[in-house]
Design a protein around this motif. Structure first.
Motif, PDB file in Angstrom:
ATOM      1  N   ARG A 219       8.748  17.320  10.984  1.00  0.00           N
ATOM      2  CA  ARG A 219       7.840  18.218  11.701  1.00  0.00           C
ATOM      3  C   ARG A 219       8.291  19.671  11.566  1.00  0.00           C
ATOM      4  O   ARG A 219       9.431  20.001  11.862  1.00  0.00           O
ATOM      5  N   GLU A 220       7.365  20.509  11.121  1.00  0.00           N
ATOM      6  CA  GLU A 220       7.577  21.950  11.045  1.00  0.00           C
ATOM      7  C   GLU A 220       8.715  22.361  10.119  1.00  0.00           C
ATOM      8  O   GLU A 220       9.288  23.442  10.260  1.00  0.00           O
ATOM      9  N   ALA A 221       9.045  21.504   9.158  1.00  0.00           N
ATOM     10  CA  ALA A 221       9.957  21.928   8.094  1.00  0.00           C
ATOM     11  C   ALA A 221       9.219  22.834   7.112  1.00  0.00           C
ATOM     12  O   ALA A 221       9.847  23.542   6.324  1.00  0.00           O
ATOM     13  N   CYS A 222       7.898  22.782   7.150  1.00  0.00           N
ATOM     14  CA  CYS A 222       7.035  23.662   6.363  1.00  0.00           C
ATOM     15  C   CYS A 222       5.991  24.261   7.300  1.00  0.00           C
ATOM     16  O   CYS A 222       5.920  23.908   8.466  1.00  0.00           O
ATOM     17  N   GLY A 223       5.178  25.165   6.789  1.00  0.00           N
ATOM     18  CA  GLY A 223       4.064  25.693   7.569  1.00  0.00           C
ATOM     19  C   GLY A 223       4.362  26.979   8.308  1.00  0.00           C
ATOM     20  O   GLY A 223       5.490  27.496   8.298  1.00  0.00           O
ATOM     21  N   ASN A 224       3.335  27.495   8.985  1.00  0.00           N
ATOM     22  CA  ASN A 224       3.430  28.771   9.698  1.00  0.00           C
ATOM     23  C   ASN A 224       3.945  28.549  11.117  1.00  0.00           C
ATOM     24  O   ASN A 224       3.218  28.673  12.101  1.00  0.00           O
ATOM     25  N   THR A 225       5.212  28.237  11.204  1.00  0.00           N
ATOM     26  CA  THR A 225       5.826  27.899  12.482  1.00  0.00           C
ATOM     27  C   THR A 225       7.312  28.231  12.414  1.00  0.00           C
ATOM     28  O   THR A 225       7.759  28.903  11.473  1.00  0.00           O
TER      29      THR A 225
END
Length: 228
Positions: free
Chosen positions: A65-71
């Motif tokens: 979870r959230e290892a990638c993306g706009n976060t």
């Protein structure tokens, strides 16, 4: 597909590492790609197999979870944290608390771009806080209380920026609230159309360091957790 596993401060148990290796053999190439920010990536995962990968990793408390993306991306830390002879105290619990606090936190699920955070164990700065959005280095005040030197707005890329010092000492219970306030400012005022200009370093430059910090302090008053 590429499947990036989020590993805060790069620390895994033997059981977790064996499970990641088993998953790679079953659903990927059998190799583990270790990234510069302490993640592990599996390559050539079939989209149809991804639910199985999620499930089998989650059984050992491992997530992507959230290892990638706009976060908020993986929270990195010095590799020798806890055994570094130069450290004032072990930063590992602070890294893990930050990881847990922002994972699936509503404030950072749809930002204009990613946020990267690092904690170094000493002034040697082996976690390279100076090119992260938020960076923390252990400090003790005159009372012997724990806290951190805080730097913000660093980054690499085509337009590099060295992080600026926000605090020479910020008490340990203010570290997460400061980041939350800063992320809320970034989410509200950061670039959302031009991807190459959508990092925090550009917002700090546009607002000016003092202007950015003023907005952070205003936002702090609206936080549910003013200390943590």
């Amino acid at each position: 597909q590429m499947f990036r596993i989020k590993i805060p401060y790069g620390r895994l148990t033997a059981e977790q590492l064996v499970r990641i290796a088993d998953v790679s053999e079953k659903y990927a190439t059998g190799n583990l790609h270790i990234t510069t920010r302490q993640d592990i990536q599996l390559h050539y995962v079939k989209l149809g197999d991804s639910p199985k990968v999620w499930t089998e990793l989650a059984e050992k408390k491992v997530t992507a979870r959230e290892a990638c993306g706009n976060t908020v991306r993986n929270i990195t830390g010095s590799a020798k944290a806890g055994i570094d002879p130069n450290e004032l105290f072990d930063i590992s619990p602070y890294v893990h608390a930050t990881y847990e606090y922002f994972l699936r936190n509503p404030i950072c699920q749809a930002m204009g771009r990613k946020i990267k955070i690092a904690f170094s164990s000493s002034d040697v700065d082996s976690a390279y806080t100076y090119f992260h959005d938020f960076g923390f280095i252990p400090r003790l005040n005159e009372k012997g209380e724990r806290g951190c030197k805080v730097v913000i707005g660093g980054g690499l890329g085509a337009v590099g920026a060295v992080a600026q010092t926000a605090y020479e000492f910020l008490h340990e219970d203010q570290i997460i609230p400061f980041m939350e306030a800063g992320i809320r400012v970034f989410d509200r005022y950061g670039e959302r159309e031009k991807r190459m200009k959508a990092r925090m370093k550009f917002l700090v430059k546009a607002l000016g360091f003092e202007g950015f910090m003023d907005l952070v302090h205003e936002e702090w008053t609206a936080l549910k957790n003013k200390t943590f």
